[in-house]
Design a protein around this motif. Sequence first.
Motif, PDB file in Angstrom:
ATOM      1  N   SER A  11      -0.874 -30.320  74.701  1.00  0.00           N
ATOM      2  CA  SER A  11      -0.540 -30.408  76.115  1.00  0.00           C
ATOM      3  C   SER A  11      -1.802 -30.566  76.948  1.00  0.00           C
ATOM      4  O   SER A  11      -2.919 -30.363  76.473  1.00  0.00           O
ATOM      5  CB  SER A  11       0.218 -29.165  76.551  1.00  0.00           C
ATOM      6  OG  SER A  11      -0.634 -28.042  76.484  1.00  0.00           O
ATOM      7  N   SER A  13      -2.750 -28.615  79.310  1.00  0.00           N
ATOM      8  CA  SER A  13      -3.384 -27.307  79.465  1.00  0.00           C
ATOM      9  C   SER A  13      -4.280 -26.972  78.286  1.00  0.00           C
ATOM     10  O   SER A  13      -5.404 -26.504  78.463  1.00  0.00           O
ATOM     11  CB  SER A  13      -2.334 -26.222  79.623  1.00  0.00           C
ATOM     12  OG  SER A  13      -1.671 -26.361  80.851  1.00  0.00           O
ATOM     13  N   SER A  14      -3.793 -27.203  77.072  1.00  0.00           N
ATOM     14  CA  SER A  14      -4.617 -26.882  75.910  1.00  0.00           C
ATOM     15  C   SER A  14      -5.844 -27.785  75.838  1.00  0.00           C
ATOM     16  O   SER A  14      -6.921 -27.331  75.448  1.00  0.00           O
ATOM     17  CB  SER A  14      -3.801 -26.961  74.619  1.00  0.00           C
ATOM     18  OG  SER A  14      -3.363 -28.268  74.372  1.00  0.00           O
ATOM     19  N   TRP A  17      -8.293 -26.324  78.306  1.00  0.00           N
ATOM     20  CA  TRP A  17      -8.943 -25.122  77.782  1.00  0.00           C
ATOM     21  C   TRP A  17      -9.999 -25.473  76.750  1.00  0.00           C
ATOM     22  O   TRP A  17     -11.067 -24.866  76.719  1.00  0.00           O
ATOM     23  CB  TRP A  17      -7.918 -24.173  77.184  1.00  0.00           C
ATOM     24  CG  TRP A  17      -6.959 -23.568  78.148  1.00  0.00           C
ATOM     25  CD1 TRP A  17      -5.609 -23.522  78.016  1.00  0.00           C
ATOM     26  CD2 TRP A  17      -7.245 -22.903  79.390  1.00  0.00           C
ATOM     27  NE1 TRP A  17      -5.046 -22.886  79.098  1.00  0.00           N
ATOM     28  CE2 TRP A  17      -6.022 -22.499  79.953  1.00  0.00           C
ATOM     29  CE3 TRP A  17      -8.420 -22.632  80.090  1.00  0.00           C
ATOM     30  CZ2 TRP A  17      -5.940 -21.821  81.166  1.00  0.00           C
ATOM     31  CZ3 TRP A  17      -8.344 -21.969  81.307  1.00  0.00           C
ATOM     32  CH2 TRP A  17      -7.120 -21.567  81.825  1.00  0.00           C
ATOM     33  N   TRP A  70      -1.167 -20.155  76.825  1.00  0.00           N
ATOM     34  CA  TRP A  70      -0.856 -20.070  78.247  1.00  0.00           C
ATOM     35  C   TRP A  70      -0.960 -21.451  78.862  1.00  0.00           C
ATOM     36  O   TRP A  70      -1.957 -22.144  78.687  1.00  0.00           O
ATOM     37  CB  TRP A  70      -1.799 -19.099  78.934  1.00  0.00           C
ATOM     38  CG  TRP A  70      -1.508 -18.906  80.400  1.00  0.00           C
ATOM     39  CD1 TRP A  70      -0.300 -18.691  80.955  1.00  0.00           C
ATOM     40  CD2 TRP A  70      -2.450 -18.901  81.458  1.00  0.00           C
ATOM     41  NE1 TRP A  70      -0.426 -18.537  82.318  1.00  0.00           N
ATOM     42  CE2 TRP A  70      -1.746 -18.671  82.650  1.00  0.00           C
ATOM     43  CE3 TRP A  70      -3.819 -19.065  81.520  1.00  0.00           C
ATOM     44  CZ2 TRP A  70      -2.366 -18.614  83.884  1.00  0.00           C
ATOM     45  CZ3 TRP A  70      -4.449 -19.001  82.756  1.00  0.00           C
ATOM     46  CH2 TRP A  70      -3.703 -18.773  83.911  1.00  0.00           C
ATOM     47  N   GLU A  71       0.050 -21.887  79.578  1.00  0.00           N
ATOM     48  CA  GLU A  71       0.066 -23.194  80.211  1.00  0.00           C
ATOM     49  C   GLU A  71       0.314 -23.048  81.714  1.00  0.00           C
ATOM     50  O   GLU A  71       1.451 -23.069  82.157  1.00  0.00           O
ATOM     51  CB  GLU A  71       1.145 -24.069  79.582  1.00  0.00           C
ATOM     52  CG  GLU A  71       0.859 -24.393  78.131  1.00  0.00           C
ATOM     53  CD  GLU A  71       1.746 -25.504  77.617  1.00  0.00           C
ATOM     54  OE1 GLU A  71       2.266 -26.277  78.442  1.00  0.00           O
ATOM     55  OE2 GLU A  71       1.904 -25.572  76.398  1.00  0.00           O
ATOM     56  N   PHE A  73      -0.450 -25.198  84.000  1.00  0.00           N
ATOM     57  CA  PHE A  73      -0.248 -26.501  84.653  1.00  0.00           C
ATOM     58  C   PHE A  73       0.968 -27.196  84.108  1.00  0.00           C
ATOM     59  O   PHE A  73       1.297 -27.145  82.992  1.00  0.00           O
ATOM     60  CB  PHE A  73      -1.460 -27.404  84.477  1.00  0.00           C
ATOM     61  CG  PHE A  73      -2.737 -26.757  84.878  1.00  0.00           C
ATOM     62  CD1 PHE A  73      -2.986 -26.481  86.216  1.00  0.00           C
ATOM     63  CD2 PHE A  73      -3.682 -26.398  83.944  1.00  0.00           C
ATOM     64  CE1 PHE A  73      -4.162 -25.897  86.610  1.00  0.00           C
ATOM     65  CE2 PHE A  73      -4.863 -25.806  84.333  1.00  0.00           C
ATOM     66  CZ  PHE A  73      -5.116 -25.547  85.671  1.00  0.00           C
TER      67      PHE A  73
END
Length: 73
Positions: A11, A13-14, A17, A70-71, A73
């Motif tokens: 994703s 988000s990942s 990160w 944890w996402e 966005f």
Amino acid sequence: MANRPPARASSFSSQLWIWMLAFSTALLLLLGWSFLHLEPGTPSYVIGQVSAIVLSLTILGTLVALLSDWEPF
């Protein structure tokens, strides 16, 4: 042939990160190298120590966010 679970799509988000972790780690490594040229007890050394603490906390928080999936966005 063993049944494998389907590959999880990465994703946004990942990916964010991972980039943040890589960038923070690179900055911490550069800061570590700069400590070879700083004299202990000088204001520059203290600023370097504070920056190292901030970068370490950023790396730790990024790792927690990555491992917890944890996402935001």
